[in-house]
Design a protein around this motif. Sequence first.
Motif, PDB file in Angstrom:
ATOM      1  N   THR A 105       0.831  -1.197   0.000  1.00 17.36           N
ATOM      2  CA  THR A 105       0.000   0.000   0.000  1.00 17.36           C
ATOM      3  C   THR A 105       0.867   1.249   0.000  1.00 17.36           C
ATOM      4  O   THR A 105       1.730   1.426   0.844  1.00 17.36           O
ATOM      5  CB  THR A 105      -0.908   0.027   1.251  1.00 17.36           C
ATOM      6  OG1 THR A 105      -1.767  -1.107   1.224  1.00 17.36           O
ATOM      7  CG2 THR A 105      -1.752   1.295   1.273  1.00 17.36           C
ATOM      8  N   SER A 107       1.368   5.087   0.735  1.00 21.36           N
ATOM      9  CA  SER A 107       0.771   6.011   1.680  1.00 21.36           C
ATOM     10  C   SER A 107      -0.211   6.922   0.960  1.00 21.36           C
ATOM     11  O   SER A 107       0.094   7.513  -0.064  1.00 21.36           O
ATOM     12  CB  SER A 107       1.857   6.863   2.341  1.00 21.36           C
ATOM     13  OG  SER A 107       1.283   7.858   3.138  1.00 21.36           O
ATOM     14  N   THR A 260      -0.959  -1.822   8.308  1.00 24.20           N
ATOM     15  CA  THR A 260      -1.190  -0.482   7.783  1.00 24.20           C
ATOM     16  C   THR A 260      -2.022   0.322   8.774  1.00 24.20           C
ATOM     17  O   THR A 260      -3.046  -0.157   9.252  1.00 24.20           O
ATOM     18  CB  THR A 260      -1.957  -0.538   6.444  1.00 24.20           C
ATOM     19  OG1 THR A 260      -1.350  -1.491   5.578  1.00 24.20           O
ATOM     20  CG2 THR A 260      -2.000   0.819   5.775  1.00 24.20           C
ATOM     21  N   THR A 261      -1.595   1.529   9.063  1.00 22.19           N
ATOM     22  CA  THR A 261      -2.389   2.422   9.906  1.00 22.19           C
ATOM     23  C   THR A 261      -3.443   3.109   9.046  1.00 22.19           C
ATOM     24  O   THR A 261      -3.154   3.537   7.924  1.00 22.19           O
ATOM     25  CB  THR A 261      -1.507   3.502  10.559  1.00 22.19           C
ATOM     26  OG1 THR A 261      -0.479   2.873  11.326  1.00 22.19           O
ATOM     27  CG2 THR A 261      -2.325   4.404  11.478  1.00 22.19           C
ATOM     28  N   TYR A 262      -4.673   3.201   9.553  1.00 24.52           N
ATOM     29  CA  TYR A 262      -5.736   3.884   8.805  1.00 24.52           C
ATOM     30  C   TYR A 262      -6.416   4.942   9.678  1.00 24.52           C
ATOM     31  O   TYR A 262      -6.340   4.900  10.910  1.00 24.52           O
ATOM     32  CB  TYR A 262      -6.787   2.888   8.296  1.00 24.52           C
ATOM     33  CG  TYR A 262      -7.697   2.335   9.377  1.00 24.52           C
ATOM     34  CD1 TYR A 262      -8.885   2.991   9.734  1.00 24.52           C
ATOM     35  CD2 TYR A 262      -7.391   1.160  10.053  1.00 24.52           C
ATOM     36  CE1 TYR A 262      -9.718   2.495  10.725  1.00 24.52           C
ATOM     37  CE2 TYR A 262      -8.214   0.661  11.040  1.00 24.52           C
ATOM     38  CZ  TYR A 262      -9.382   1.328  11.380  1.00 24.52           C
ATOM     39  OH  TYR A 262     -10.192   0.845  12.371  1.00 24.52           O
ATOM     40  N   TYR A 263      -7.064   5.901   9.008  1.00 24.95           N
ATOM     41  CA  TYR A 263      -7.770   6.988   9.695  1.00 24.95           C
ATOM     42  C   TYR A 263      -8.972   7.385   8.862  1.00 24.95           C
ATOM     43  O   TYR A 263      -8.847   7.570   7.636  1.00 24.95           O
ATOM     44  CB  TYR A 263      -6.822   8.174   9.875  1.00 24.95           C
ATOM     45  CG  TYR A 263      -7.443   9.433  10.430  1.00 24.95           C
ATOM     46  CD1 TYR A 263      -7.975   9.478  11.721  1.00 24.95           C
ATOM     47  CD2 TYR A 263      -7.464  10.610   9.671  1.00 24.95           C
ATOM     48  CE1 TYR A 263      -8.514  10.659  12.237  1.00 24.95           C
ATOM     49  CE2 TYR A 263      -7.993  11.793  10.181  1.00 24.95           C
ATOM     50  CZ  TYR A 263      -8.516  11.808  11.462  1.00 24.95           C
ATOM     51  OH  TYR A 263      -9.045  12.984  11.970  1.00 24.95           O
ATOM     52  N   ALA A 284      -5.592  -1.776   2.184  1.00 26.47           N
ATOM     53  CA  ALA A 284      -5.303  -2.317   3.515  1.00 26.47           C
ATOM     54  C   ALA A 284      -6.333  -3.352   3.960  1.00 26.47           C
ATOM     55  O   ALA A 284      -6.417  -3.679   5.149  1.00 26.47           O
ATOM     56  CB  ALA A 284      -5.224  -1.188   4.552  1.00 26.47           C
ATOM     57  N   LEU A 286      -9.399  -2.960   4.110  1.00 32.66           N
ATOM     58  CA  LEU A 286     -10.402  -2.290   4.943  1.00 32.66           C
ATOM     59  C   LEU A 286     -11.614  -1.866   4.119  1.00 32.66           C
ATOM     60  O   LEU A 286     -11.489  -1.137   3.137  1.00 32.66           O
ATOM     61  CB  LEU A 286      -9.781  -1.049   5.592  1.00 32.66           C
ATOM     62  CG  LEU A 286     -10.579  -0.403   6.726  1.00 32.66           C
ATOM     63  CD1 LEU A 286     -10.476  -1.252   7.986  1.00 32.66           C
ATOM     64  CD2 LEU A 286     -10.067   1.013   7.010  1.00 32.66           C
ATOM     65  N   PRO A 298     -10.638   9.425   4.022  1.00 32.67           N
ATOM     66  CA  PRO A 298      -9.761   8.440   4.659  1.00 32.67           C
ATOM     67  C   PRO A 298      -8.290   8.794   4.460  1.00 32.67           C
ATOM     68  O   PRO A 298      -7.933   9.627   3.619  1.00 32.67           O
ATOM     69  CB  PRO A 298     -10.090   7.159   3.899  1.00 32.67           C
ATOM     70  CG  PRO A 298     -10.276   7.668   2.486  1.00 32.67           C
ATOM     71  CD  PRO A 298     -10.925   9.041   2.616  1.00 32.67           C
ATOM     72  N   PHE A 300      -4.310   6.517   4.758  1.00 35.19           N
ATOM     73  CA  PHE A 300      -3.627   5.261   5.048  1.00 35.19           C
ATOM     74  C   PHE A 300      -2.121   5.492   5.062  1.00 35.19           C
ATOM     75  O   PHE A 300      -1.605   6.277   4.278  1.00 35.19           O
ATOM     76  CB  PHE A 300      -3.963   4.194   3.998  1.00 35.19           C
ATOM     77  CG  PHE A 300      -5.406   3.808   3.932  1.00 35.19           C
ATOM     78  CD1 PHE A 300      -5.890   2.754   4.690  1.00 35.19           C
ATOM     79  CD2 PHE A 300      -6.285   4.503   3.113  1.00 35.19           C
ATOM     80  CE1 PHE A 300      -7.231   2.398   4.628  1.00 35.19           C
ATOM     81  CE2 PHE A 300      -7.628   4.163   3.037  1.00 35.19           C
ATOM     82  CZ  PHE A 300      -8.098   3.110   3.802  1.00 35.19           C
TER      83      PHE A 300
END
Length: 306
Positions: A105, A107, A260-263, A284, A286, A298, A300
Motif C-alpha cells: 500500500t 501512503s 497499515t495504519t488507517y484513519y 489495507a 479495509l 480516509p 492510510f
Amino acid sequence: MKKKLVSGLVSALLLVTFFTGSSSAKDADITNFDIVQAKKELVVKAQEAEKFKKQHNLITNQSKENVDHLLAKMVAEQEDATTIKQTMENNGLYKLDVPEKQFGTTSTDNSNVSLTTPDVYYDARNSEWIAVGGGYWRTDKWVEYIPKFWGTDGIGSTRGVGGLDGFGVAYTNLNGKYSSSVKSSYGYMSDGQGNEVTTTVRSDGDGSKGFGFQLRDAIRKKCTCIVYTSTPDNFSYIGKHFSGLTRYDQSFGSVSGNATTYYLHTYSSASISSIQFGISGKVAGLQYTITDSQYSWPAFSSDKKF
C-alpha cells in the motif's frame, strides 16, 4: 556515592551495548528478512535485557495501562522514534526492527494528516506483543470544522465534529496460523495541549485481521471571547493527535504479514456505519461504510512487515 553513580552509568551503558549490539534490521534485505525468526530473537534478547536490569536494580514498575497510555501518547504526538524506543525499553517494551524499505500500500495521507507506519513491540514483563499505529494533523485545517459556540460558553466548552472518527491498524497478506488472542486494547486522542480522550474498548475488528477505535473528536474553546474568530488561538482540536494499540498473547510471534495504519475523518452530518477487515481488493483490506460520505475522507500509511 560516586562509586554507585559510576556503577549505575556503566550498567546502563552495558545494557545499551548489549541490546543494540546486533546488526540493524535496516541493513537487511526486505525480500530475505525472516520476520518470525526476528520475533523469536527479539524475545530472547528482551528477556536477557530484563534479567540484566533486574540484577542491577534498573527496573521501573508501571501498570500496563500507564505504559499503554505513554506509548499511545508518544506515537500520537510524533515523538522522536529513538526517544520512544528508549522510553519503552525503560518500561520493558522492546521494538521489533524491520528493514526500512516499505512496500505494498502506498501512503495515501490526506494532505492535512500524517500517519505513522505501525510498530510492533514485545513486552518482556508481561510476555505480550503490542501493535500500535497513529497519526496527527499537520495543518490547522481543522478550524474549518469549528461549529457554532454561544457567547456564554466558557473556557473548556466542547462541540463535536460530525460523527466519531475511526482509526487503527489493518493486517493483510497474513502468513502462519493465527491462534493468538487479544489481551487488551487502548485508544487515544488529544489536542496536544493536555486534553485527552482515551478508551480501553476496541470498536472494530477482533484483532485477527486488524483492530480499530471510534472516538468523538471535538473542538474545545480556549477563550472567554463572546465574539470570536475561528483560529487555533481561540480553539483547540481534540482529535489532532490519535493512536491505537492492541496487546496479544505470545502466539502473535508466529504470525507475519503487512500492517497499515488507517484513519477515517467525519464532519458535518457524516458518520461511520460499519468497518470490516480482511476484505480482498480494498486498500489495507479495509471496507467501510459512511453515511453522507461526502463529508468524510480516509488516510492510510504505507505497509510495514510485522
